[in-house]
Structure formats: C-alpha cells, structure tokens
Design an enzyme around this catalytic site. Structure first.
Site, short mmCIF file in Angstrom:
data_model
loop_
_atom_site.label_atom_id
_atom_site.label_comp_id
_atom_site.label_asym_id
_atom_site.label_seq_id
_atom_site.Cartn_x
_atom_site.Cartn_y
_atom_site.Cartn_z
N LYS A 162 17.06 -11.12 2.68
CA LYS A 162 17.33 -12.39 3.36
C LYS A 162 16.97 -13.57 2.46
O LYS A 162 17.71 -14.56 2.39
CB LYS A 162 16.56 -12.46 4.67
CG LYS A 162 17.06 -11.49 5.74
CD LYS A 162 16.12 -11.38 6.92
CE LYS A 162 16.62 -10.33 7.91
NZ LYS A 162 15.70 -10.11 9.05
N GLN A 164 10.10 -11.08 11.51
CA GLN A 164 10.66 -9.78 11.13
C GLN A 164 10.08 -8.69 12.04
O GLN A 164 8.86 -8.53 12.14
CB GLN A 164 10.36 -9.47 9.67
CG GLN A 164 10.99 -8.19 9.16
CD GLN A 164 12.51 -8.23 9.19
OE1 GLN A 164 13.12 -9.22 8.81
NE2 GLN A 164 13.11 -7.16 9.66
N ASP A 188 17.84 -15.80 15.34
CA ASP A 188 18.02 -14.38 15.63
C ASP A 188 18.73 -14.17 16.98
O ASP A 188 19.21 -13.09 17.27
CB ASP A 188 16.66 -13.66 15.67
CG ASP A 188 16.40 -12.87 14.40
OD1 ASP A 188 17.38 -12.52 13.71
OD2 ASP A 188 15.22 -12.59 14.10
#
Length: 369
Positions: free
Chosen positions: A129, A173, A196
């Site tokens: 990422k 994460q 997200d």
C-alpha cells in the site's frame, strides 16, 4: 379507471428507465473495453443510486471428491481476468488526477495506516500500500505499534489522524491482536476518512436502495470493477457469494444486489454448498479455505472471482510457501468462462480501490472536481 391509468404510467416509466439503464450500461462497457478514449473517468462502475428503479414485479404464467457423473475433463477454456493489468490502468488514472490536483490546489491526497504487531502478511500488505501511494503521488504515513500495545495507543494514533487536515484516508491494518477490541477501534475512524468502507453508516447506505455510501469496501468494489471491465453482465444473473465476513462477503453480496443480481450467500453452515454454487452465473468466493471450490461446484460458463489468499507449504518456492485461492484453479479453468488467478487477480484491485477512495476523499475535502 384511475388504477389502470396509474399502472400504465408506472409501466411506461419502468420501460423508459430500463432503456436509459441499458444505454448507460452500454456506455460503461464501451469505456471499460477502451473504445471511448476521450473519457477521463478512472472507474467504470456507476454511482449506486443511478442503478435504482421501481421494484415492480412482472406477472409470470463430501467436497473433495466429485459425485458420480461430475468428472472434470477437457482442455482449459476460461479467460483469465488479469487484475494486475486492470489495477495498473486504474492507478495510472489516479496518478494523473493527483498531479492535476497538485497543480490546481497545491495539495495531494494523504493516506495514514496503523499497523499493530509483526504479522508477515500484514507487513507485506502495508508495504504494498505504501509503495502504491508513492507511485501515484499520494502522501502516506505509517504508525507501527508493538503486538502488546494498549488499546489507548491505537485510539490516540487514530484520533491524531482524524484531526490532521492533510490526511484524507485512515485505515487500521487487520487483523488486530486478540487482546484489542477491533470493533471499538474501527468505530474511532472518522466516517469522512474511512477509506476502507467499514463504517456502519457506509455499510448501511450500501444496503439501502436510494442511498450512496461515502465509501465502498475496497475488495468488493474491486470485484465489481473487474466484472464490469471484463464485460460481464451482472443485472439479472444468479450470483453466489461464498463467505459472509463484514470485510468481504457481506458488502459483496449487498453490492451485487445493488447491481441487480439475484444473490445467495454460502457459508460454513450451508447445506449442499456445491449444489447452490453450481447454479450461479457469477461466483465470488472469500472463505479463506485452499481449493474449497472444485470444478464440479461450478456451472459451465460461470464467471469466478477468487478473493481467497491462502499460503500453502511448498519447499520449491523461494519463501517456502506459495499462495493459492479458494478455487481449485486447474479444475475451474476447464469449466468457467472466466476466472481470476491467485495471486494477480483481486489483490491488486483492492489496493487500487483504496487509492481511488483516498483520492475521492481528498476531492471532497479540497472541493476539487
């Protein structure tokens, strides 16, 4: 008389809507296949509210071994959906928009990531990422916390990023260590920065007709984008989603419904999952079980999107393991019409959608169009 007139008018509205819908979808497919080179649109999937129309019903006059009569034979016939190539095309579009934003506003999107612990897979995902951000011109920030950190430390880091105007996207994460309350921590992420797409409000708007979520979860969004760009018709098709997690399975099923598929969800307690799956035109699987879906599970000509990423031991591999999906790839390619590989299918698209969501967030924050 009035009832007949209202019904007739409603039917005319539906017919008109459907004509317009077909025209719009034709335009989407044209852009997806590259025939419209003038369009600067990064994603080809349309706003969800543009897909909503009146809900009017017309009148109608043991998993490892295939059962007898279901042997898989014949040459490979499935097209391979190249997620890596499609994601690269999307990232080029994002990089172009970031450069344009910097030129006109002097600012660029910012993404902040919190990584707790030292899971190898999580470290790899975060590294990918950060690299993708660098390649597209998006600023990135990373906070790394030890595996035994306290909940307050994670929440404090999140709160700092929530308040930082240069940060447009914030993510934690997953998975988190067991001693941390995942739900409590994720609820701290600001709705406007939850790239997200896990916020309950975003998920709720995804489920409700007439609503547009601020962000759509990255992996489901990537799956739909792959289908549309591959010319796959979703409307009216039977779809099966294997797995019902909040991260992939649930939002994928909701998103497919918003695109007018008839959706069934298969999970660990489903009876005869292979039978249900074998009736589907589109199969999206996110169970995390290596080679769960065998060739005999699939309807001939089905389109298969494999979200599963499972490490299996392989002494011949450089790292001692290789990645496989939920689908037995060697069998699926002899039955399906199209299938995503693992790796190189959904994974790159997930990161591309994360960058896309971050760019959208920055555009809103900076009032840039």
């Amino acid at each position: 008389m009035m009832r007949t007139t209202v019904t007739s008018l409603t039917q005319k509205m539906v017919v008109a809507w459907r004509k317009e819908f077909k025209r719009c979808m034709s335009s989407i497919v044209t852009r997806a296949t590259g025939k419209d080179k003038q369009s600067s649109q990064i994603l080809v999937s349309p706003p969800l509210v543009s897909l909503d129309f009146p809900e009017i019903w017309g009148s109608s006059s043991d998993h490892d071994n295939p059962p007898s009569g279901h042997e898989i034979c014949g040459p490979r016939t499935a097209a391979i959906i190249d997620g890596k190539s499609i994601a690269e095309e999307i990232r080029l579009g994002i990089a172009s928009e970031v450069r344009r934003m910097k030129e006109y506003t002097g600012r660029v999107p910012g993404l902040a990531v919190i990584l707790v612990g030292q899971r190898r897979d999580s470290e790899t995902y975060v590294r990918n990422k950060m690299k993708a951000c660098e390649e597209t011109g998006i600023n990135s920030s990373l906070v790394e916390l030890p595996d035994d950190c306290k909940e307050d430390e994670v929440i404090n880091a999140l709160s700092h990023f929530n308040e930082d105007p240069s940060v447009n996207g914030v993510l934690v994460q997953l998975p988190l260590p067991e001693h941390l309350d995942e739900e409590k921590i994720l609820n701290v992420v600001s709705l406007e920065k939850d790239v997200d797409g896990f916020h309950p409000e975003s998920m709720g708007n995804l489920a409700m007709r007439g609503r547009e979520p601020l962000f759509i979860s990255c992996t489901p969004k990537g799956c739909i984008e792959l289908l549309i760009r591959s010319g796959v018709t979703i409307t009216g098709k039977k779809a099966v989603v294997i797995g019902r997690s909040n991260i992939v399975g649930l939002p994928t099923s909701l998103l497919l419904q918003r695109h007018h598929a008839t959706v069934s969800i298969v999970h660990a307690l489903t009876k005869n999952p292979e039978q249900l799956t074998s009736e589907a035109d589109i199969v999206v699987t996110a169970a995390g079980v290596p080679n769960l879906v065998r060739g005999y599970w699939l309807k001939p000509g089905a389109v298969v999107v494999d979200v599963g990423t499972c490490p299996v031991e392989d002494p011949t591999a450089e790292l001692g393991y290789r990645l496989v999906g939920d689908v037995c790839f060697e069998e699926a390619v002899r039955v399906a019409s199209a299938v995503t590989p693992v790796p190189g299918g959904v994974g790159p698209m997930t990161i591309a959608m994360l960058l896309s969501n971050t760019l959208d967030s920055a555009k809103r924050a900076y009032e840039f169009t």
